[in-house]
Scaffold this motif. Sequence first.
Motif, PDB file in Angstrom:
ATOM      1  N   THR A  58      37.109  40.997  29.400  1.00 53.66           N
ATOM      2  CA  THR A  58      38.265  41.329  30.491  1.00 53.66           C
ATOM      3  C   THR A  58      39.368  42.331  29.467  1.00 53.66           C
ATOM      4  O   THR A  58      39.784  41.929  28.550  1.00 53.66           O
ATOM      5  N   TRP A  60      42.819  44.392  30.024  1.00 52.56           N
ATOM      6  CA  TRP A  60      43.836  44.785  30.957  1.00 52.56           C
ATOM      7  C   TRP A  60      44.757  45.769  30.479  1.00 52.56           C
ATOM      8  O   TRP A  60      44.937  46.031  29.051  1.00 52.56           O
ATOM      9  N   LYS A 138      37.000  48.567  42.563  1.00 52.07           N
ATOM     10  CA  LYS A 138      35.784  49.121  42.289  1.00 52.07           C
ATOM     11  C   LYS A 138      34.960  48.069  41.953  1.00 52.07           C
ATOM     12  O   LYS A 138      35.243  47.356  40.774  1.00 52.07           O
ATOM     13  N   THR A 139      33.600  48.054  42.546  1.00 52.96           N
ATOM     14  CA  THR A 139      32.634  47.386  41.990  1.00 52.96           C
ATOM     15  C   THR A 139      31.380  47.968  41.522  1.00 52.96           C
ATOM     16  O   THR A 139      30.940  48.820  42.385  1.00 52.96           O
ATOM     17  N   ARG A 181      30.855  44.334  37.335  1.00 49.71           N
ATOM     18  CA  ARG A 181      31.944  45.266  36.591  1.00 49.71           C
ATOM     19  C   ARG A 181      32.655  45.606  37.710  1.00 49.71           C
ATOM     20  O   ARG A 181      32.259  46.100  38.630  1.00 49.71           O
ATOM     21  N   THR A 183      37.045  46.915  38.491  1.00 53.95           N
ATOM     22  CA  THR A 183      37.944  47.493  38.223  1.00 53.95           C
ATOM     23  C   THR A 183      38.819  47.380  39.131  1.00 53.95           C
ATOM     24  O   THR A 183      38.626  47.891  40.500  1.00 53.95           O
ATOM     25  N   THR A 185      43.310  48.169  40.363  1.00 55.18           N
ATOM     26  CA  THR A 185      44.587  48.740  40.132  1.00 55.18           C
ATOM     27  C   THR A 185      45.604  48.132  41.239  1.00 55.18           C
ATOM     28  O   THR A 185      45.170  48.017  42.239  1.00 55.18           O
ATOM     29  N   THR A 191      46.059  47.735  35.484  1.00 52.90           N
ATOM     30  CA  THR A 191      44.464  47.894  35.956  1.00 52.90           C
ATOM     31  C   THR A 191      44.056  46.684  34.959  1.00 52.90           C
ATOM     32  O   THR A 191      44.602  45.940  33.993  1.00 52.90           O
ATOM     33  N   LYS A 193      39.805  45.494  33.793  1.00 55.40           N
ATOM     34  CA  LYS A 193      38.356  46.000  34.065  1.00 55.40           C
ATOM     35  C   LYS A 193      37.649  44.624  33.748  1.00 55.40           C
ATOM     36  O   LYS A 193      37.769  44.230  32.362  1.00 55.40           O
ATOM     37  N   GLN A 194      36.902  43.932  34.406  1.00 60.78           N
ATOM     38  CA  GLN A 194      36.200  42.693  34.079  1.00 60.78           C
ATOM     39  C   GLN A 194      34.656  42.699  33.968  1.00 60.78           C
ATOM     40  O   GLN A 194      34.097  43.328  35.152  1.00 60.78           O
ATOM     41  N   THR A 195      33.936  42.547  33.086  1.00 60.62           N
ATOM     42  CA  THR A 195      32.440  42.510  33.154  1.00 60.62           C
ATOM     43  C   THR A 195      31.863  41.194  33.004  1.00 60.62           C
ATOM     44  O   THR A 195      32.181  40.675  31.768  1.00 60.62           O
TER      45      THR A 195
END
Length: 203
Positions: A58, A60, A138-139, A181, A183, A185, A191, A193-195
């Motif tokens: 993750t 941030w 967004k995925t 994944r 993302t 906002t 923001t 982003k987590q994977t």
Amino acid sequence: MNTRVPKVRRRKRILVGCAAAAMLALSGCRATADLVSYDLPAQSARYTFETTTNGATTVWNYTSAKPAKNDAPEHNPCLGTVLGDNMAACRPEPLIFLRYDLDLAVDNTAKAGDTHEIKITGYYQERLGTLPKVTSLKTEVSFDGGTTWRHTSVEKDGKNTFTTEIKHPKREQAAKGVALRITATDSEGNTVKQTLPTAYKLR
């Protein structure tokens, strides 16, 4: 973790995070979460905070500014207040956390060769101020262990909640499971982003 900033007026900030990123990603933080504090310069600035646990990553990006008053909730007080060594104002950082409703079977699998819907909700640590709104999400999905990624369609489904549909391949075409994944906002430009390298398996 305390980061010393020499010759700069410091302010105390507080971050409540779960011990494991995987638990944070799938179930959200609880009241018993670990308490971490750190010092930052007084002036507003952009920061990056990253954590990786059990392969789940993750990242941030957020803007942090000096709190005008102590905004820490009573049940998540400033660490300095608890320890009695720092009475400076503090508050939680404006980090976007993600909660997933993967709609899986009892064995944490989904049906191969089918279209599967999941819901993702953005949320924040409890604060006394006005919370931002998650404005976009967004995925991306991968069936080969993260080598290749493809976007999936996303629709807003209520406050800070989004729905995406994933078209599953045959089980043998996703031997490593389904990776996600995400993302997101918010209205303040923060923001996340987590994977998740293996969000779930196919059956």
